[in-house]
Design a protein around this motif. Structure first.
Motif, PDB file in Angstrom:
ATOM      1  N   ASN A  94       1.059  -1.137   0.154  1.00 34.80           N
ATOM      2  CA  ASN A  94       0.044  -0.038   0.029  1.00 34.80           C
ATOM      3  C   ASN A  94       0.871   1.173   0.048  1.00 34.80           C
ATOM      4  O   ASN A  94       0.677   2.143  -0.803  1.00 34.80           O
ATOM      5  CB  ASN A  94      -0.885   0.167   1.247  1.00 34.80           C
ATOM      6  CG  ASN A  94      -1.716   1.266   1.264  1.00 34.80           C
ATOM      7  OD1 ASN A  94      -2.263   1.521   0.139  1.00 34.80           O
ATOM      8  ND2 ASN A  94      -2.141   1.749   2.376  1.00 34.80           N
TER       9      ASN A  94
ATOM     10  N   HIS B  92       1.763   4.090  -3.197  1.00 28.85           N
ATOM     11  CA  HIS B  92       1.508   5.422  -2.938  1.00 28.85           C
ATOM     12  C   HIS B  92       2.822   6.340  -3.261  1.00 28.85           C
ATOM     13  O   HIS B  92       2.767   7.286  -4.008  1.00 28.85           O
ATOM     14  CB  HIS B  92       0.845   5.851  -1.478  1.00 28.85           C
ATOM     15  CG  HIS B  92       0.385   7.136  -1.496  1.00 28.85           C
ATOM     16  ND1 HIS B  92       1.327   8.347  -0.960  1.00 28.85           N
ATOM     17  CD2 HIS B  92      -0.767   7.909  -1.695  1.00 28.85           C
ATOM     18  CE1 HIS B  92       0.687   9.299  -1.179  1.00 28.85           C
ATOM     19  NE2 HIS B  92      -0.549   9.137  -1.446  1.00 28.85           N
TER      20      HIS B  92
ATOM     21  N   ARG C  30       4.296   5.699  -6.830  1.00 25.21           N
ATOM     22  CA  ARG C  30       3.509   6.279  -7.883  1.00 25.21           C
ATOM     23  C   ARG C  30       3.711   7.859  -8.169  1.00 25.21           C
ATOM     24  O   ARG C  30       3.919   7.880  -9.268  1.00 25.21           O
ATOM     25  CB  ARG C  30       2.122   5.954  -7.687  1.00 25.21           C
ATOM     26  CG  ARG C  30       1.118   6.325  -8.692  1.00 25.21           C
ATOM     27  CD  ARG C  30      -0.197   6.293  -8.514  1.00 25.21           C
ATOM     28  NE  ARG C  30      -0.702   4.786  -8.670  1.00 25.21           N
ATOM     29  CZ  ARG C  30      -1.322   4.296  -9.723  1.00 25.21           C
ATOM     30  NH1 ARG C  30      -1.128   5.188 -10.736  1.00 25.21           N
ATOM     31  NH2 ARG C  30      -1.625   3.216 -10.058  1.00 25.21           N
ATOM     32  N   THR C  31       3.735   8.452  -7.358  1.00 21.11           N
ATOM     33  CA  THR C  31       3.751   9.967  -7.478  1.00 21.11           C
ATOM     34  C   THR C  31       5.184  10.279  -8.215  1.00 21.11           C
ATOM     35  O   THR C  31       5.045  11.116  -9.242  1.00 21.11           O
ATOM     36  CB  THR C  31       3.655  10.641  -6.080  1.00 21.11           C
ATOM     37  OG1 THR C  31       2.283  10.376  -5.667  1.00 21.11           O
ATOM     38  CG2 THR C  31       3.731  12.258  -6.466  1.00 21.11           C
TER      39      THR C  31
ATOM     40  N   THR D  96       5.393   8.583 -11.738  1.00 25.23           N
ATOM     41  CA  THR D  96       4.436   9.283 -12.765  1.00 25.23           C
ATOM     42  C   THR D  96       5.010  10.592 -13.128  1.00 25.23           C
ATOM     43  O   THR D  96       4.763  10.992 -14.221  1.00 25.23           O
ATOM     44  CB  THR D  96       3.014   9.253 -12.387  1.00 25.23           C
ATOM     45  OG1 THR D  96       2.993  10.060 -11.134  1.00 25.23           O
ATOM     46  CG2 THR D  96       2.404   7.872 -11.981  1.00 25.23           C
ATOM     47  N   THR D  97       5.543  11.405 -12.087  1.00 25.17           N
ATOM     48  CA  THR D  97       5.926  12.767 -12.431  1.00 25.17           C
ATOM     49  C   THR D  97       7.284  12.672 -13.139  1.00 25.17           C
ATOM     50  O   THR D  97       7.242  13.522 -14.255  1.00 25.17           O
ATOM     51  CB  THR D  97       6.223  13.498 -11.090  1.00 25.17           C
ATOM     52  OG1 THR D  97       5.206  13.249 -10.125  1.00 25.17           O
ATOM     53  CG2 THR D  97       6.650  14.813 -11.375  1.00 25.17           C
TER      54      THR D  97
ATOM     55  N   ARG E 188       7.815  10.484 -15.523  1.00 28.76           N
ATOM     56  CA  ARG E 188       7.112   9.982 -16.832  1.00 28.76           C
ATOM     57  C   ARG E 188       6.758  11.250 -17.367  1.00 28.76           C
ATOM     58  O   ARG E 188       6.951  11.507 -18.804  1.00 28.76           O
ATOM     59  CB  ARG E 188       6.317   8.892 -16.984  1.00 28.76           C
ATOM     60  CG  ARG E 188       5.622   8.574 -18.067  1.00 28.76           C
ATOM     61  CD  ARG E 188       4.553   7.611 -18.230  1.00 28.76           C
ATOM     62  NE  ARG E 188       3.639   7.990 -19.065  1.00 28.76           N
ATOM     63  CZ  ARG E 188       2.322   7.322 -19.558  1.00 28.76           C
ATOM     64  NH1 ARG E 188       1.852   6.739 -18.621  1.00 28.76           N
ATOM     65  NH2 ARG E 188       1.912   7.701 -20.465  1.00 28.76           N
ATOM     66  N   GLY E 189       5.822  11.965 -16.690  1.00 28.90           N
ATOM     67  CA  GLY E 189       5.344  12.958 -17.439  1.00 28.90           C
ATOM     68  C   GLY E 189       6.003  14.067 -17.696  1.00 28.90           C
ATOM     69  O   GLY E 189       5.974  14.619 -18.712  1.00 28.90           O
TER      70      GLY E 189
ATOM     71  N   ASN F  79      12.776  14.416  -8.256  1.00 28.94           N
ATOM     72  CA  ASN F  79      11.969  13.334  -8.444  1.00 28.94           C
ATOM     73  C   ASN F  79      12.814  11.871  -8.438  1.00 28.94           C
ATOM     74  O   ASN F  79      12.605  10.957  -7.792  1.00 28.94           O
ATOM     75  CB  ASN F  79      10.981  13.115  -9.368  1.00 28.94           C
ATOM     76  CG  ASN F  79       9.602  13.919  -9.086  1.00 28.94           C
ATOM     77  OD1 ASN F  79       8.804  13.653  -8.278  1.00 28.94           O
ATOM     78  ND2 ASN F  79       9.756  15.284  -9.257  1.00 28.94           N
TER      79      ASN F  79
ATOM     80  N   ARG G  15      14.305  11.248  -5.081  1.00 29.62           N
ATOM     81  CA  ARG G  15      13.205  10.796  -4.106  1.00 29.62           C
ATOM     82  C   ARG G  15      13.091   9.197  -4.150  1.00 29.62           C
ATOM     83  O   ARG G  15      13.048   8.654  -3.155  1.00 29.62           O
ATOM     84  CB  ARG G  15      11.813  11.563  -4.502  1.00 29.62           C
ATOM     85  CG  ARG G  15      10.671  11.298  -3.692  1.00 29.62           C
ATOM     86  CD  ARG G  15       9.722  12.283  -3.848  1.00 29.62           C
ATOM     87  NE  ARG G  15       8.469  11.605  -3.306  1.00 29.62           N
ATOM     88  CZ  ARG G  15       7.312  12.024  -3.530  1.00 29.62           C
ATOM     89  NH1 ARG G  15       7.069  13.284  -4.219  1.00 29.62           N
ATOM     90  NH2 ARG G  15       6.202  11.564  -3.079  1.00 29.62           N
TER      91      ARG G  15
ATOM     92  N   VAL H  99      -2.799   9.681   8.457  1.00 31.25           N
ATOM     93  CA  VAL H  99      -3.274   8.864   7.228  1.00 31.25           C
ATOM     94  C   VAL H  99      -4.280   9.914   6.281  1.00 31.25           C
ATOM     95  O   VAL H  99      -3.980   9.499   4.954  1.00 31.25           O
ATOM     96  CB  VAL H  99      -4.182   7.722   7.711  1.00 31.25           C
ATOM     97  CG1 VAL H  99      -4.863   7.090   6.633  1.00 31.25           C
ATOM     98  CG2 VAL H  99      -3.092   6.636   8.446  1.00 31.25           C
ATOM     99  N   THR H 100      -4.797  10.789   6.782  1.00 27.97           N
ATOM    100  CA  THR H 100      -5.618  11.664   5.975  1.00 27.97           C
ATOM    101  C   THR H 100      -5.147  12.929   5.692  1.00 27.97           C
ATOM    102  O   THR H 100      -5.732  13.939   4.868  1.00 27.97           O
ATOM    103  CB  THR H 100      -6.931  11.980   6.581  1.00 27.97           C
ATOM    104  OG1 THR H 100      -6.861  12.366   7.872  1.00 27.97           O
ATOM    105  CG2 THR H 100      -7.899  10.745   6.603  1.00 27.97           C
ATOM    106  N   SER H 101      -3.789  13.359   6.359  1.00 29.17           N
ATOM    107  CA  SER H 101      -3.200  14.473   6.248  1.00 29.17           C
ATOM    108  C   SER H 101      -2.000  14.698   5.159  1.00 29.17           C
ATOM    109  O   SER H 101      -1.877  15.877   4.839  1.00 29.17           O
ATOM    110  CB  SER H 101      -2.907  15.314   7.594  1.00 29.17           C
ATOM    111  OG  SER H 101      -1.830  14.585   7.921  1.00 29.17           O
ATOM    112  N   ALA H 102      -1.459  13.668   5.376  1.00 33.53           N
ATOM    113  CA  ALA H 102      -0.006  13.833   4.325  1.00 33.53           C
ATOM    114  C   ALA H 102       0.249  12.397   3.583  1.00 33.53           C
ATOM    115  O   ALA H 102       0.206  11.562   4.414  1.00 33.53           O
ATOM    116  CB  ALA H 102       0.895  14.365   5.084  1.00 33.53           C
ATOM    117  N   PRO H 103       0.992  12.464   2.628  1.00 31.86           N
ATOM    118  CA  PRO H 103       1.412  11.325   1.934  1.00 31.86           C
ATOM    119  C   PRO H 103       2.504  10.859   2.833  1.00 31.86           C
ATOM    120  O   PRO H 103       3.353  11.402   3.677  1.00 31.86           O
ATOM    121  CB  PRO H 103       1.992  11.495   0.652  1.00 31.86           C
ATOM    122  CG  PRO H 103       2.125  12.908   0.368  1.00 31.86           C
ATOM    123  CD  PRO H 103       1.015  13.489   1.646  1.00 31.86           C
TER     124      PRO H 103
END
Lengths: 141, 233
Positions: free
Chosen positions: B26, B30, B33-34, B37-38, B40-41, B65, B68, B190-194
């Motif tokens: 999981n 997360h 992926r960021t 994908t950054t 690649r883009g 990136n 990172r 969990v809901t505030s930051a990766p």
């Protein structure tokens, strides 16, 4: 007070991007331009996003869900109340069952972050059009 | 077939392994992926972007990136007690206060790190270790805490103690107890930051490599204080 809402130009919708990752914001600004979408502002969290929307009144919002200070989940009800003409698209790296259920419940399209921005541009156009269609053309206060 | 107790223990161990596996997949999904994908883009933008945009925005973002992803791999190895990614070389004197301040000031927001006590403190650490360790502790404070952010220095001649304190909501006792658990992320996080749930475990592994340690305590009224202990010069 009567509010006049100009029609959205679906060929060139004006959107804002809310994501705490500055490089994601940079990428979306560059990518969406190729798809005819104008990024008119960027925000690093929900608080900055609300302030930005007050100033630029966008047609669409790219909304990351995990952000500091005010996350996307917290920003959505405020955006829907104060900026009902802006179509929201949730844009996130991963989406578990909870996120999928919540976005479905709120009727907010959900996209996974990807190197290809075409689906995001399409979702923004659709969300912007839907937001306009589902609202009255003027409101009073 | 094992007896009832042994079978139950085995089943529990398998459950824990499965939980750890799912937690890893999981967070890896997360956190990887960021940047991927950054990358690649942004690479795709190189064909059409203006030279000035490439030079001033895309090229630095590509490097950030890639770094990172590289750091994530190193962190994973270190957190898993695999020694290949631990810093090498002879320990050398490092002003850890100046290092912490430089790391803090390099980020894009305007929050201030208030300094309590000494304005410099020298620790003996391997090249790169102080940066890596302090990046994790400071990022943890910034991501999950709130102002005021404070850096307090203490020491007894043999040890340097840096305490990074942040405000914010009261932290639950079970979050504190699990703060050094691999891939664990507190309820508020969990809901505030990766995040990967690797920061404090990696910081502790690096400190312990030098004979030091990292500990965490709740602040009265909310927020936490994370103390890094390293050998003094």
């Amino acid at each position: 007070v009567s509010v006049t809402v100009p029609p959205v130009d679906l060929d060139h919708p004006r959107v804002v991007v809310a994501d705490d990752e500055r490089d994601v914001r940079l990428l979306l600004r560059l990518q969406l331009r190729h798809h005819g979408v104008d990024v008119v502002g960027e925000a690093a969290d929900g608080i900055e996003l609300l302030d930005l929307c007050d100033r630029v009144h966008p047609d669409g919002i790219v909304l990351d869900l995990l952000m500091p200070r005010m996350n996307g989940f917290e920003a959505i009800p405020v955006l829907q109340r104060e900026h009902p003409y802006a179509g929201i698209v949730a844009y996130t790296a991963v989406a578990g069952d909870f996120v999928r259920r919540e976005m479905a419940r709120l009727s907010i399209p959900l996209l996974l972050k990807s190197g290809d921005a075409a689906p995001l541009a399409e979702a923004l156009r659709r969300a912007a059009a839907n937001a306009r269609q589902s609202q009255p053309r003027s409101g009073g206060a | 077939m094992t007896d009832g107790v042994g079978g139950s223990d085995s089943a529990h161990a398998l459950e824990l392994l499965d939980l750890a596996r799912r937690r890893f997949i999981n967070v890896a999904g997360h956190e990887l992926r960021t940047p991927i994908t950054t990358l690649r883009g942004l690479a795709e933008q190189l064909e059409t972007a203006e030279p000035i945009t490439i030079r001033e925005e895309i090229a630095p973002a590509l490097v950030r990136n890639a770094q990172r992803v590289e750091r994530l791999l190193d962190d994973l190895l270190i957190a898993a007690d695999i020694t290949t990614a631990l810093p090498v070389g002879e320990a050398e004197p490092v002003d850890v206060v100046a290092t912490a301040q430089a790391i803090w000031d390099a980020t894009e927001d305007d929050y201030t790190l208030e300094l309590d006590g000494n304005t410099s403190a020298t620790a003996l650490v391997r090249p790169g270790a102080a940066d890596q360790l302090l990046e994790h502790v400071l990022e943890n404070a910034r991501r999950y805490g709130a102002p005021p952010y404070r850096l307090q220095i203490a020491g007894d001649g043999k040890r340097v103690h840096l305490t990074i304190s942040s405000g914010g909501a009261e932290v639950r006792a079970d979050d504190l107890a699990l703060a050094f658990e691999l891939f664990y992320r507190g309820e508020a996080a969990v809901t505030s930051a990766p995040g990967f749930g690797l920061g404090l475990p990696v910081a502790r592994a690096l400190a312990r490599q030098h004979g030091g340690d990292v500990s965490i305590a709740a602040n009265p009224g909310g927020g936490v204080a994370v103390t890094v202990e390293l050998p003094a010069l």
